[in-house]
Design an enzyme around this catalytic site. Structure first.
Site, PDB file in Angstrom:
ATOM      1  N   GLN A 271     -10.866  -1.035   3.771  1.00 29.60           N
ATOM      2  CA  GLN A 271     -10.517  -2.443   3.877  1.00 29.60           C
ATOM      3  C   GLN A 271     -11.508  -3.336   3.133  1.00 29.60           C
ATOM      4  O   GLN A 271     -11.391  -4.560   3.184  1.00 29.60           O
ATOM      5  CB  GLN A 271     -10.418  -2.879   5.355  1.00 29.60           C
TER       6      GLN A 271
ATOM      7  N   HIS B 236     -11.211   3.151  12.604  1.00 35.89           N
ATOM      8  CA  HIS B 236      -9.842   3.636  12.427  1.00 35.89           C
ATOM      9  C   HIS B 236      -9.836   5.122  12.816  1.00 35.89           C
ATOM     10  O   HIS B 236     -10.832   5.809  12.634  1.00 35.89           O
ATOM     11  CB  HIS B 236      -9.487   3.458  10.944  1.00 35.89           C
TER      12      HIS B 236
ATOM     13  N   LYS C 286      -3.904   0.959  -0.828  1.00 34.66           N
ATOM     14  CA  LYS C 286      -4.319  -0.350  -0.297  1.00 34.66           C
ATOM     15  C   LYS C 286      -4.992  -1.187  -1.376  1.00 34.66           C
ATOM     16  O   LYS C 286      -5.399  -2.323  -1.131  1.00 34.66           O
ATOM     17  CB  LYS C 286      -5.293  -0.156   0.873  1.00 34.66           C
TER      18      LYS C 286
END
Ligand SMILES: Cc1ncc(COP(=O)(O)O)c(C=O)c1O
Ligand SMILES: Cc1ncc(COP(=O)(O)O)c(C=O)c1O
Lengths: 145, 414, 414, 145
Positions: free
Chosen positions: C209, C129, C232
């Site tokens: 993630q 990312h 997240k």
């Protein structure tokens, strides 16, 4: 909101059969523009004679909105003086920022009024403007050449 | 005047609770952080309950709504400080805002107007909060620039006579607090700004203690960068503002890098989006920015002038009552010209920490210590003070509670 | 299994609203940001309504309560990732966490183990990312170090055969994503960590993630730094975590400077408090950290293994159904070993942006574009993809809605 | 919570008449400790003979808790071996971290049990520990001399 206000027939037609999507071998200005939020890219060539745009050709990848918009612009703005093109372009930007409150003057914008629905989808306005901004940039370069 | 702090207090749910076994909360620590009105809490909650999505990153309805709310908050904050919308950058705090400016300048390459090196000077003052001192110390150390500073007079004012010595052709940055969080001093800016601009330096204003308390207009002040914190402005924690003139933001390199702040990226290089995106890497603190938007709405509805007037009257009242006690010494200006509602004081024979503890037992919240302005308190010979800081929800009864508390403490620690 | 996503959804108030004129919200964009359970919202609200004060900065009851709640949240997060309490630093986001590590290393003087200069190398991968790529590009540019990277195989895996070439005596940092936000690939770490440690390099893990989706234990992974984002992880916006081994945090210089992170300060010098304070300048994002504490409580109560299992099954289901459509090409691993629930795909003849827009009209939220991993999508020849990302509140009916949506889009854009 | 549990008579007595608050001219170790959260500072001298602490003197500014605590410690730990002093110090730290759940062993901690109430005021624990940490630090320095 109905999706069909965004994806008008005219837009899908231009998307499937884009006008001027083949870079000319010669040009007065060549620009490369990117939409950093989605990755769409366009390369655009512009030719002018005596202050009048005589050719706009382009190539690139992008969504139907961005492809149709540049297709429409590359047709509409040819034959116009830089001043006329800028005025039309300003009208188009205003239409895009109207949040669905304007429909656009078809006498001025022609097929581009089909993009009026984009103004209700803020995230898509940049798509519709990508080609127009490239033409604006190329016009400035061609004029200062 | 229709302004009534007792009515205002009803907007702030925390005042329904009590302290230390049933005592009324007398909150005199707004200089550290302000309480939150229900409308600010609701704005955050509504975002999470109804519109939560990553702003600027999706073509779906929630993302559109999140973007609209987030950018709407930016517009509100811009209007609140008299700025253009794209000049407002959301950070996590004033501390980050000030570090942003300092680090971004440190990133400026040779040829960039912000590039600093040996021979350049950064001017601060002796009354800076650590947040507007250490970042400049560090920048100076990294670049070879020299840090210089305004002294503070015994009555707690900047020594403006130093302007000609301090602000010279070597000066690149003048970083100053607008209002001292210790002394309550409001610094007069026009002469300093004019001197700085005359030599091509930029003025960075730490407005942590002014934006919450009075009308601050960046255009009128003619400054170049400004920082303030949401949480001191009846807004949420976790949000601050860095404002910069748009032409300067264009030239200033970015600070944090990552998603949503780029124009183009390859494995080895990157170019930047225009401001404010350039300075807002990552999924932003959306709920907090939106809460800050609600906060400035709340303050604007009351009126910053009304708030300033109220605090002025309260400060005058409290100063007079404190000075009536022989054992009390106020650290900071005693006259009300250019003076805000942070009042630091000492009580002979009682250490501030003990006084604070005693006041707490009475339900009165104050701050004690060096207030993150250690060089200042040391230079004044008072390593620690007790600070009462006033805000819109304070009233004369709060002042009286403090005065009673101080007197009781004097008896307790006799 | 008693886990039922339809029941879980009731904890998340956003699912009571509808999209685009009454359609059910099918939220497949948790890779961008997760929705929030009521308990997280309540934790933030309770803080503002009842306990709001500046943590670590007052001797009054509210400040004590704020400190307890804030430090309590730190302990919860530490337990959640298998860390010691003082190793957990609250930041505003994973982006800040990664910038923190990179900038702090940039601040390391000669002689400090983190000091970088010409001849040193930083290793990343092609699937990073932007938040775990650009900070290292910039650090390399500032220090003269060289950036090198793992390539990605056509099926979306790291090319581990490059380890011996890439990780050498020159390597100082290996910064890697734990799970790709585009491909869903979960990177195997043990071999890389061993190679890095063998040459004295530190391993920085971008766990944005992974931490929200599976049990991550920093001790087991034997890594050195880790970053993830609250938002997240069903937590608030405006909060992230930077974890570092305590011995390393001791040696790492600070990043943001200001209040509450110092040991001593004069006008020209400052020394630092021990971690985590050293890395938390300013009044912290208290409400958000406390909200994150509630978020990890929420996830732990369900169980990270249960969540991972649920997502695994859903991913398998969705992959199979997508691959059943001839026009669909999945970008990323097709087999379920080391594969998480981010599924990127393209549909022949439909640009992702148009597909996303169409799906939105059906109430389905996905993300389209390069997903802030532009070098990766370019290298794979797909400048833009459509991404569905799954989480604990998604169900097979969400998968089916997506499949229906894709098929309808194919008819619409025929 | 009653403030008197914090400010016991013993504490206020030590605060008003602190023991050993005058730096000795000679010492085996001198340390300077600061409490960065409130600005309190202490300078402390320690002398030892054959592993036994023979003198602790100090000077500094601080609140009643920090001043009383160092006053008590500077009296209590003299005549103790480094090991004994460390054990007592560990007991005291444990008492401070007990959140009001412990009262302290008076046989070991003597006057220091008066500080038990501090453990209910988290922000004050550092005040109470300032002097003890200085003694610990000075002991280490004296031992490695
Ligand atoms: C893999 C990865 N790394 C880093 C980030 C950055 O996180 P944030 O934007 O919350 O700082 C994200 C999410 O955007 C991500 O998916
Ligand atoms: C004058 C001043 N500057 C800067 C700061 C730092 O603000 P924050 O801690 O919100 O970043 C404060 C408050 O602590 C302050 O009073």
């Amino acid at each position: 909101m109905n999706l069909d206000t965004l994806y008008q027939e005219v837009i899908l037609d231009h998307y499937k059969n884009p006008l001027n999507k083949k870079l000319s071998p010669t040009f007065d200005a060549q620009v490369h523009h990117i939409n950093p939020s989605c990755g769409d890219e366009i390369t655009l060539n512009l030719t002018a004679v005596d202050g009048v745009i005589t050719a706009i050709t382009w190539d690139g990848v992008g969504c139907s909105i961005s492809q149709a918009s540049v297709s429409i612009a590359s047709d509409l703005l040819v034959g116009k003086s830089f001043e006329q093109a800028e005025a039309i372009s300003d009208d188009f930007v205003e239409l895009m920022q109207s949040k669905g409150k304007k429909v656009g003057d078809e006498a001025v914008l022609e097929d581009a009024v089909a993009l009026a629905g984009v103004s209700q989808y803020p995230a898509r306005i940049k798509c519709a403007l990508l080609g127009w901004m490239a033409i604006k940039d190329a016009s400035i370069q061609a004029q200062t050449k | 005047m229709t302004f009534n702090p007792i009515e205002v207090r009803k907007d702030f749910p925390i005042f329904t609770r009590t302290i230390r076994d049933g005592k009324r909360l007398v909150y005199l620590d707004s200089g550290a952080t302000a309480q939150k009105p229900q409308s600010v809490i609701d704005a955050e909650v509504d975002f999470y309950r109804l519109h939560n999505a990553a702003a600027h990153r999706g073509a779906h309805q929630l993302a559109e709504e999140a973007t609209d709310l987030f950018e709407g908050a930016r517009a509100k904050v811009a209007a609140f400080i008299g700025a253009a919308v794209d000049e407002v950058v959301f950070t996590k705090s004033a501390t980050e805002s000030l570090n942003l400016v300092a680090y971004a300048m440190g990133n400026a390459p040779v040829g960039n107007r912000f590039h600093l090196s040996t021979g350049d000077e950064i001017v601060v003052s002796q009354m800076e909060h650590h947040a507007n001192l250490i970042p400049w110390q560090q920048l100076a150390a990294r670049t070879g620039a020299v840090l210089r500073w305004f002294d503070v007079t015994p009555e707690g004012r900047l020594d403006l006579s130093q302007i000609p010595q301090l602000i010279t052709d070597r000066t690149k940055v003048v970083a100053l607090t607008h209002q001292s969080n210790v002394l309550g001093t409001i610094n007069p800016l026009s002469e300093i700004v004019a001197a700085a601009h005359a030599v091509g330096a930029v003025v960075v204003l730490d407005a942590c203690q002014s934006v919450p308390h009075m009308k601050v207009d960046v255009t009128e002040l003619d400054i170049d960068f400004l920082a303030f914190s949401g949480h001191k402005t009846v807004g949420p924690t976790g949000v601050g503002v860095m404002w910069g003139r748009s032409a300067l933001l264009e030239e200033l390199p970015p600070f944090l890098t990552g998603g949503s702040m780029i124009a183009d990226v390859s494995m080895t290089t990157a170019t930047w989006a225009p401001a404010p995106a350039k300075f807002e890497a990552g999924v932003p603190n959306m709920a907090q920015a939106i809460g800050l938007g609600a906060a400035v709405d709340y303050l604007s509805a009351i009126g910053m002038d009304v708030i300033a007037q109220h605090e002025h009257a309260l400060t005058q009242d409290l100063l007079a009552k404190l000075l009536d006690i022989n054992e009390v010494a106020v650290v900071g200006p005693l006259n009300m010209g250019n003076r805000g509602g942070a009042i630091s004081f000492t009580v002979a024979g009682i250490h501030p920490h003990d006084l604070g503890q005693f006041l707490d037992s009475q339900g009165i919240a104050v701050r004690t210590g060096h207030h993150c302005a250690w060089p200042l308190t040391r230079s004044l010979g008072v390593p620690a003070t007790t600070r009462a800081s006033l805000y819109l929800y304070n009233s004369v009864e709060d002042n009286d509670a403090l005065i009673d508390g101080v007197k009781s403490a004097m008896r307790y620690f006799k």
